[in-house]
Design an enzyme around this catalytic site. Structure first.
Site, PDB file in Angstrom:
ATOM      1  N   CYS A  59      -2.480   8.627   0.214  1.00 27.23           N
ATOM      2  CA  CYS A  59      -3.575   9.466  -0.276  1.00 27.23           C
ATOM      3  C   CYS A  59      -3.142  10.918  -0.358  1.00 27.23           C
ATOM      4  O   CYS A  59      -3.705  11.694  -1.116  1.00 27.23           O
ATOM      5  CB  CYS A  59      -4.773   9.323   0.647  1.00 27.23           C
ATOM      6  SG  CYS A  59      -4.375   9.725   2.344  1.00 27.23           S
TER       7      CYS A  59
ATOM      8  N   GLU B 287      -5.439   9.280  -9.440  1.00 25.83           N
ATOM      9  CA  GLU B 287      -4.452   9.023  -8.388  1.00 25.83           C
ATOM     10  C   GLU B 287      -3.393   8.114  -8.979  1.00 25.83           C
ATOM     11  O   GLU B 287      -3.742   7.050  -9.505  1.00 25.83           O
ATOM     12  CB  GLU B 287      -5.143   8.231  -7.268  1.00 25.83           C
ATOM     13  CG  GLU B 287      -5.595   9.019  -6.115  1.00 25.83           C
ATOM     14  CD  GLU B 287      -5.963   8.131  -4.936  1.00 25.83           C
ATOM     15  OE1 GLU B 287      -6.811   7.234  -5.095  1.00 25.83           O
ATOM     16  OE2 GLU B 287      -5.418   8.355  -3.853  1.00 25.83           O
TER      17      GLU B 287
ATOM     18  N   GLU C  57     -12.927   8.793   4.384  1.00 30.93           N
ATOM     19  CA  GLU C  57     -11.582   9.286   4.044  1.00 30.93           C
ATOM     20  C   GLU C  57     -11.231   8.654   2.714  1.00 30.93           C
ATOM     21  O   GLU C  57     -10.901   7.466   2.650  1.00 30.93           O
ATOM     22  CB  GLU C  57     -10.576   8.868   5.120  1.00 30.93           C
ATOM     23  CG  GLU C  57     -10.809   9.522   6.469  1.00 30.93           C
ATOM     24  CD  GLU C  57     -10.482  11.006   6.483  1.00 30.93           C
ATOM     25  OE1 GLU C  57      -9.765  11.487   5.590  1.00 30.93           O
ATOM     26  OE2 GLU C  57     -10.980  11.709   7.388  1.00 30.93           O
TER      27      GLU C  57
ATOM     28  N   LYS D 117     -12.610  -4.176   9.637  1.00 29.93           N
ATOM     29  CA  LYS D 117     -12.238  -5.022   8.496  1.00 29.93           C
ATOM     30  C   LYS D 117     -11.016  -4.414   7.824  1.00 29.93           C
ATOM     31  O   LYS D 117     -11.109  -3.393   7.123  1.00 29.93           O
ATOM     32  CB  LYS D 117     -13.387  -5.095   7.485  1.00 29.93           C
ATOM     33  CG  LYS D 117     -13.162  -6.199   6.473  1.00 29.93           C
ATOM     34  CD  LYS D 117     -13.744  -5.906   5.130  1.00 29.93           C
ATOM     35  CE  LYS D 117     -12.897  -5.005   4.306  1.00 29.93           C
ATOM     36  NZ  LYS D 117     -11.510  -5.461   4.053  1.00 29.93           N
TER      37      LYS D 117
HETATM   38  N1  LIG Z   1      -8.269   9.945   2.705  1.00 26.15           N
HETATM   39  C1  LIG Z   1      -7.537   9.108   3.425  1.00 26.15           C
HETATM   40  O1  LIG Z   1      -7.310   9.309   4.608  1.00 26.15           O
HETATM   41  C2  LIG Z   1      -6.956   7.874   2.793  1.00 26.15           C
HETATM   42  C3  LIG Z   1      -5.964   7.182   3.492  1.00 26.15           C
HETATM   43  C4  LIG Z   1      -5.415   6.045   2.912  1.00 26.15           C
HETATM   44  C5  LIG Z   1      -5.854   5.615   1.677  1.00 26.15           C
HETATM   45  N2  LIG Z   1      -6.812   6.299   1.037  1.00 26.15           N
HETATM   46  C6  LIG Z   1      -7.255   5.880  -0.296  1.00 26.15           C
HETATM   47  O2  LIG Z   1      -7.393   4.466  -0.347  1.00 26.15           O
HETATM   48  C7  LIG Z   1      -7.125   3.989  -1.654  1.00 26.15           C
HETATM   49  C8  LIG Z   1      -6.125   2.859  -1.600  1.00 26.15           C
HETATM   50  O3  LIG Z   1      -6.555   1.857  -0.743  1.00 26.15           O
HETATM   51  P1  LIG Z   1      -7.316   0.546  -1.251  1.00 26.15           P
HETATM   52  O4  LIG Z   1      -6.810   0.127  -2.583  1.00 26.15           O
HETATM   53  O5  LIG Z   1      -7.247  -0.434  -0.125  1.00 26.15           O
HETATM   54  O6  LIG Z   1      -8.781   1.092  -1.412  1.00 26.15           O
HETATM   55  P2  LIG Z   1     -10.124   0.274  -1.651  1.00 26.15           P
HETATM   56  O7  LIG Z   1     -11.210   1.262  -1.722  1.00 26.15           O
HETATM   57  O8  LIG Z   1      -9.982  -0.692  -2.753  1.00 26.15           O
HETATM   58  O9  LIG Z   1     -10.279  -0.612  -0.321  1.00 26.15           O
HETATM   59  C9  LIG Z   1     -10.393  -0.011   0.953  1.00 26.15           C
HETATM   60  C10 LIG Z   1     -11.079  -0.999   1.886  1.00 26.15           C
HETATM   61  O10 LIG Z   1     -12.398  -1.241   1.406  1.00 26.15           O
HETATM   62  C11 LIG Z   1     -12.617  -2.642   1.261  1.00 26.15           C
HETATM   63  N3  LIG Z   1     -13.565  -2.853   0.176  1.00 26.15           N
HETATM   64  C12 LIG Z   1     -13.302  -2.939  -1.144  1.00 26.15           C
HETATM   65  N4  LIG Z   1     -14.457  -3.129  -1.829  1.00 26.15           N
HETATM   66  C13 LIG Z   1     -15.466  -3.150  -0.908  1.00 26.15           C
HETATM   67  C14 LIG Z   1     -16.881  -3.305  -0.986  1.00 26.15           C
HETATM   68  N5  LIG Z   1     -17.514  -3.463  -2.137  1.00 26.15           N
HETATM   69  N6  LIG Z   1     -17.584  -3.278   0.150  1.00 26.15           N
HETATM   70  C15 LIG Z   1     -16.971  -3.096   1.328  1.00 26.15           C
HETATM   71  N7  LIG Z   1     -15.631  -2.952   1.477  1.00 26.15           N
HETATM   72  C16 LIG Z   1     -14.886  -2.967   0.365  1.00 26.15           C
HETATM   73  C17 LIG Z   1     -11.228  -3.201   1.004  1.00 26.15           C
HETATM   74  O11 LIG Z   1     -11.190  -4.581   1.287  1.00 26.15           O
HETATM   75  C18 LIG Z   1     -10.396  -2.363   1.963  1.00 26.15           C
HETATM   76  O12 LIG Z   1     -10.509  -2.851   3.262  1.00 26.15           O
HETATM   77  C19 LIG Z   1      -6.618   5.193  -2.415  1.00 26.15           C
HETATM   78  O13 LIG Z   1      -7.660   5.733  -3.174  1.00 26.15           O
HETATM   79  C20 LIG Z   1      -6.203   6.157  -1.302  1.00 26.15           C
HETATM   80  O14 LIG Z   1      -6.186   7.506  -1.672  1.00 26.15           O
HETATM   81  C21 LIG Z   1      -7.386   7.417   1.556  1.00 26.15           C
HETATM   82  O1  LIG Z   2      -2.655   7.425   2.678  1.00 27.14           O
HETATM   83  C1  LIG Z   2      -2.889   8.428   3.331  1.00 27.14           C
HETATM   84  C2  LIG Z   2      -2.873   8.354   4.787  1.00 27.14           C
HETATM   85  O2  LIG Z   2      -3.759   9.194   5.398  1.00 27.14           O
HETATM   86  C3  LIG Z   2      -1.546   8.282   5.375  1.00 27.14           C
HETATM   87  S1  LIG Z   2      -0.911   9.707   6.062  1.00 27.14           S
HETATM   88  O3  LIG Z   2      -1.843  10.247   7.067  1.00 27.14           O
HETATM   89  O4  LIG Z   2      -0.669  10.704   5.023  1.00 27.14           O
HETATM   90  O5  LIG Z   2       0.323   9.342   6.737  1.00 27.14           O
END
Ligand SMILES: NC(=O)c1ccc[n+]([C@@H]2O[C@H](COP(=O)([O-])OP(=O)(O)OC[C@H]3O[C@@H](n4cnc5c(N)ncnc54)[C@H](O)[C@@H]3O)[C@@H](O)[C@H]2O)c1
Ligand SMILES: O=C[C@H](O)CS(=O)(=O)O
Length: 494
Positions: free
Chosen positions: A299, A397, A265, A189
């Site tokens: 992130c 963040e 993650e 998803k």
């Molecule tokens: N640690 C990592 O590797 C990593 C990498 C990229 C992004 N991130 C984090 O992701 C965040 C930004 O991304 P975002 O805004 O898409 O995050 P988000 O948590 O809002 O959404 C992530 C995913 O979860 C889904 N989602 C949202 N609510 C849900 C629910 N109740 N049940 C099931 N699925 C649900 C969203 O549709 C999306 O596909 C930041 O906090 C960033 O740090 C972490």
């Molecule tokens: O948003 C964080 C992701 O993990 C991207 S990256 O791995 O830092 O490129």
């Protein structure tokens, strides 16, 4: 697919399945004919409408993945899975420019960032093509004698993958590649803001030789419905989630009901520490990468710059000069380095965070004047100095192009500030003394530390966080283990 933004229709049609939802190797419409709108953050305009999956499609996707599992998992030799993944790497690199254009359109990142993301994303296919044939077990004698122990690793089963919008290609391939290498089948998803890239990857995998049903993709405006349907389905044995810590907590609770194996993650709040003996020019260059890659929407993005008082003036002066030169504007314009944020709401949230920091005593050292003709969700590159160490902006963040600088002179104190966060994903340390930098790095609560480097991501390294930044690791050998379960045989040897 109903594309409405001029020439973009050509590459959407050439890359993505026409209907939108991808199940069992074919595009399909939603059973209720629901449609999801994809918008261009650089203009706010509609890019296209695609099918919007609901619960019936969530069930159908698991049917397909569960149906394909025995053949892909147990009956396909690792070498064959490896070669399919290698072909996916090659196809992705061949399609690099088109895929980057697609990412830039739905995510808004600058084209150079989008191209770098495709190379990074493709590399997960290459890395796990190599790992697929190296699933090692163990053979040993039990300490008491009389028994032999044989350990093997088998695919965990159907895996549910949930990905964010900020790296729509890399976050998908960082999960799909190890899952497929291990012999799992997947239901993915993607974020509602950026579903087209994931659909393009699904189609590309099909061309690479992935059998129907092994990879299924469900764009949806109802993520909670789709994901809870998966978590309640006994055929789904794994959840691999990338996104915010808040949503991660919700999914961990849901996964607990059936004790689903999870990898998380989650969010980050990376510190960037500049020591008194650092090469300031190198630190400034590293800071630009650590902060402004993807416009700060990563992130791993450096949020909090802790700069030793003896070099603070030099560091801030040079950093502000560089930030002032960053080119902000439409992703497709060559030379632009920073695109829009993902939504209007993101712009409003970051503005509120900056205002509150200034209200708490921070100094607005620099804010770029944006071209008033920009109509999308842009935020100006901004530098705040003299940020009080208890300001809200240091605990959250930021996820945008805002730099916060705090000065320090006591190493114990800065270590306490750095570790005083609920997050523990990435951190960066600059020092001219490698031993000192490593000693300091070892004390950090961070899963990944860039030492004299502004980037940590590497398919060959274990990516992941400590504390509330997550559970498990992606990439490296560990990444495939997340999609495997150990099984051992205790053999009578008497
Ligand atoms: N640690 C990592 O590797 C990593 C990498 C990229 C992004 N991130 C984090 O992701 C965040 C930004 O991304 P975002 O805004 O898409 O995050 P988000 O948590 O809002 O959404 C992530 C995913 O979860 C889904 N989602 C949202 N609510 C849900 C629910 N109740 N049940 C099931 N699925 C649900 C969203 O549709 C999306 O596909 C930041 O906090 C960033 O740090 C972490
Ligand atoms: O948003 C964080 C992701 O993990 C991207 S990256 O791995 O830092 O490129």
């Amino acid at each position: 697919m109903n594309a409405s933004t001029g020439g973009v229709a050509v590459y959407i049609d050439s890359l993505c399945p026409p209907e939108g939802i991808w199940i069992a190797g074919a595009g399909r419409a939603a059973s209720d004919d629901g449609q999801l709108e994809v918008r261009d953050p650089a203009t706010g305009r509609l890019v296209t409408r695609i099918a919007d999956a609901g619960i019936p499609e969530a069930v159908a996707a698991v049917d397909a993945a569960a149906g394909a599992l025995p053949q892909w998992g147990a009956a396909t030799p690792p070498r064959v899975r490896s070669e399919v993944l290698r072909r996916a790497f090659e196809l992705m690199m061949e399609e690099r420019n088109l895929l980057a254009a697609l990412i830039a359109r739905e995510n808004g990142k600058a084209t150079a960032d989008a191209q770098a993301e495709i190379a990074y994303a493709a590399d997960f296919f290459r890395w796990f093509a190599e790992e697929a044939v190296r699933s090692e077990g163990a053979y040993g004698e039990s300490p008491a004698g009389g028994t032999r122990t044989i350990v093997t690793h088998r695919p965990v089963g159907v895996a549910a993958l949930v990905t964010p919008w900020n790296f729509p290609a890399a976050m998908a391939t960082r999960k799909i590649a190890p899952a497929l290498a291990a012999g799992c089948t997947v239901v993915l998803k993607p974020a509602a803001e950026t579903p087209l890239t994931a659909l393009a990857i699904a189609r590309l995998l099909s061309r690479a030789g992935v059998p129907d049903g092994v990879v299924n993709v469900l764009p949806t405006s109802a993520p909670a419905d789709v994901v809870s349907t998966w978590l309640e389905d006994p055929r789904v044995r794994k959840l691999s989630f990338t996104g915010s810590t808040g949503v991660g907590r919700v999914l961990l609770r849901q996964a607990a009901d059936r004790v689903v194996n999870t990898s998380m993650e989650l969010g980050g709040n990376a510190p960037f520490v500049v020591m008194d003996d650092a090469d300031v020019d190198a630190a400034v260059q590293g800071a630009l990468v650590a902060k402004f890659r993807n416009g700060g929407q990563a992130c791993t993005a450096a949020n909090r710059f802790y700069v030793h008082a003896s070099v603070a003036e030099r560091f801030v002066g040079r950093f502000v000069d560089e930030v002032a030169g960053l080119r902000v504007g439409p992703p497709e314009v060559e030379g632009n380095q920073i695109g829009p944020l993902i939504t209007r709401r993101a712009v409003d949230d970051i503005r509120a965070l900056v205002d509150s920091a200034v209200g708490a005593g921070a100094r607005l050292a620099f804010e770029q004047q944006l071209d008033p003709g920009l109509t999308g969700y842009y935020f100006p590159p901004t530098v705040l100095t003299d940020v009080p160490d208890d300001a809200d902006i240091l605990q959250r963040e930021i996820f945008g192009p805002v730099v916060t600088v705090v000065t320090w002179s006591d190493e114990e104190q800065v270590l306490a500030w750095v570790n005083g966060s609920e997050y523990g994903l990435a951190a960066y340390v600059y020092s001219g003394d490698l031993k000192r930098a490593l000693r300091f790095s070892e004390a950090l609560d961070a899963g990944m530390v860039g030492v004299n480097r502004g980037a940590v991501s590497d398919p060959a390294a274990p990516f992941g966080g400590m504390k509330q930044s997550g559970l498990g690791r992606e990439g490296a050998r560990e990444g495939m283990r997340e999609f495997q379960e150990a099984q051992y045989f205790s053999v009578d040897w008497a």
